[in-house]
Design a protein around this motif. Structure first.
Motif, mmCIF file in Angstrom:
data_model
loop_
_atom_site.group_PDB
_atom_site.id
_atom_site.type_symbol
_atom_site.label_atom_id
_atom_site.label_comp_id
_atom_site.label_asym_id
_atom_site.label_seq_id
_atom_site.Cartn_x
_atom_site.Cartn_y
_atom_site.Cartn_z
ATOM 1 N N LYS A 299 -88.947 49.575 75.421
ATOM 2 C CA LYS A 299 -88.886 49.263 73.611
ATOM 3 C C LYS A 299 -87.285 49.668 72.001
ATOM 4 N N GLU A 300 -87.750 51.275 72.528
ATOM 5 C CA GLU A 300 -86.066 51.256 71.697
ATOM 6 C C GLU A 300 -85.612 50.882 71.820
ATOM 7 N N GLN A 301 -84.661 50.037 73.443
ATOM 8 C CA GLN A 301 -83.680 49.888 73.426
ATOM 9 C C GLN A 301 -83.824 48.306 73.283
ATOM 10 N N THR A 305 -84.652 50.725 68.299
ATOM 11 C CA THR A 305 -84.527 51.689 67.343
ATOM 12 C C THR A 305 -84.632 53.047 67.704
ATOM 13 N N LYS A 306 -84.097 53.493 68.328
ATOM 14 C CA LYS A 306 -83.176 54.918 69.779
ATOM 15 C C LYS A 306 -83.709 55.855 68.598
ATOM 16 N N LYS A 307 -83.192 55.659 67.319
ATOM 17 C CA LYS A 307 -83.157 56.452 66.619
ATOM 18 C C LYS A 307 -84.461 56.787 65.824
ATOM 19 N N GLU A 308 -85.311 55.692 65.543
ATOM 20 C CA GLU A 308 -86.808 55.946 64.719
ATOM 21 C C GLU A 308 -87.626 56.447 65.494
ATOM 22 N N LEU A 309 -87.541 56.600 66.946
ATOM 23 C CA LEU A 309 -88.296 56.979 67.542
ATOM 24 C C LEU A 309 -88.247 58.742 68.392
ATOM 25 N N GLY A 311 -85.829 59.687 70.039
ATOM 26 C CA GLY A 311 -84.332 59.762 69.974
ATOM 27 C C GLY A 311 -83.602 61.261 70.848
#
Length: 369
Positions: A299-301, A305-309, A311
């Motif tokens: 989902k991050e990819q 939003t990798k930094k928001e989860l 990370g």
């Protein structure tokens, strides 16, 4: 003659509470509880333990949420009666009780208001928290253990169910890492603002010269997914190692090799479990957490939003989100929200609600900008 007038304060709380009720949607809660109660009452429910656990957990969460809002409603009604009684009787003790209850309700409603800001895709899910010692040697390992205790005490204060899934002890003192699940309504949404690098500054108890030491620990928070079937992991992508569960100093917790470590070869993600007594149960628990991490990564990819989860948390200088300073002065400060307190011991004893509420509001503002 005693004249206690809290009407404006009570009306303000009622107004805030009315806004909360509109978001909570009590009729929907009642409908969900009725449906889940019917499912929970099916005679063969426990023929499928995983489904039974999901149903009973969802039912418990919704019942708890409904009981909470109904309890606040009763307390607001009772507070008005208490104020009337204090004025009629001229009773200063009742007046003090009413003021204390007003302050308590203000805090409870404030926390519930913050919860209404949790509208992320996975915010309602249980949370899996992993804490790892970072830079700082023995002090970092000791700090990691302090953080684990802090979050467990916070969960205990709220009567949240916690399951310790894995613990890796450091050689001299403290922990290399620990993983635990918090099963409570909106656990992931609440605790996800705690993810990041935490920094401790203190006079080191492990330094014979008594010098001030800075150490770091990383906190990772992921949601525990409801269905393990969302991510299919080929057996060829996993390496499964079995080992004996261990306690501090290498003491054996049990006499069988029941602990399980799963390494996901394509990503390098490693999950260990040793809470359950059987190898099969530990493997199933480890697989579920691994699938949760992979789904979150996917989902991050997709959303960038990798930094928001979860990370990439390095637990070292330059990226800390909160500082715990015990020397030369006493302070805990969140570097994102600027929320701070001057009583670190209370924070380490689980008094985290102020930091969490400030973090949730800060995150909401960021998403709206």
């Amino acid at each position: 003659m005693l004249e206690l007038d809290l009407s404006a304060d009570i009306q303000a709380l009622r107004s805030t509470f009315a806004d909360i009720l509109a978001v909570v949607d009590v009729p929907r809660l009642e409908s969900d509880i009725a449906r889940l109660s019917t499912e929970a009452g099916v005679p063969d429910l426990w023929d499928d333990p995983e489904k039974a656990q999901r149903v009973t957990s969802a039912l418990s969460h919704r019942q708890s949420e409904l009981a909470r809002v109904r309890g606040i409603q009763r307390r607001l009604d009772d507070l008005e009666v208490l104020v009337e009684l204090a004025n009629e009787m001229g009773d200063e003790d009742s007046a003090d009780e009413a003021r204390a209850e007003l302050a308590s309700l203000d805090g409870v409603i404030g926390q519930l208001e913050v919860q209404t800001l949790l509208d992320g895709e996975y915010d309602e899910r249980p949370a899996v928290v992993t804490i790892r010692a970072g830079a700082g040697g023995v002090d970092a390992a000791d700090f990691a253990e302090m953080l684990v205790r802090m979050y467990l005490r916070w969960a205990e204060h709220h009567n949240y169910k916690v399951t310790v899934m894995d613990t890796s002890y450091a050689e001299e003192a403290g922990l290399k890492s620990a993983t635990f699940e918090v099963d409570a309504p909106y656990a992931f949404g609440t605790l996800s603002v705690e993810a990041g690098t935490h920094r401790l500054v203190r006079m080191s108890p492990f330094n014979s010269a008594g010098k001030r030491q800075t150490s770091f620990a990383a906190v990772e928070v992921i949601p525990l997914m409801e269905e393990a079937t969302e991510i299919d992991i080929p057996e060829t992508d996993m390496r499964v190692d079995v080992f004996r569960s261990s306690g501090p100093g290498g003491q054996s917790v049990n006499t069988t090799d029941s602990a399980v470590r799963i390494t996901h070869l394509p990503t390098g993600i490693v999950v260990s479990m040793q809470n359950e007594k059987s190898q099969i149960q530990n493997r199933a628990a480890a697989l579920r957490v691994l699938q949760s991490r992979l789904l979150l990564l996917q989902k991050e990819q997709e959303a960038a939003t990798k930094k928001e989860l979860a990370g990439n948390i390095t637990a070292s200088w330059g990226d800390q989100m909160r500082s715990y300073v015990l020397a030369p002065y006493q302070m805990v400060k969140d570097l994102r929200t600027d929320h701070e307190v001057n009583n670190p011991q209370a924070v380490f004893d689980g008094d985290l609600d102020g930091f969490i509420s400030a973090g949730i509001r800060w995150r909401k503002r960021k998403t709206e900008d």
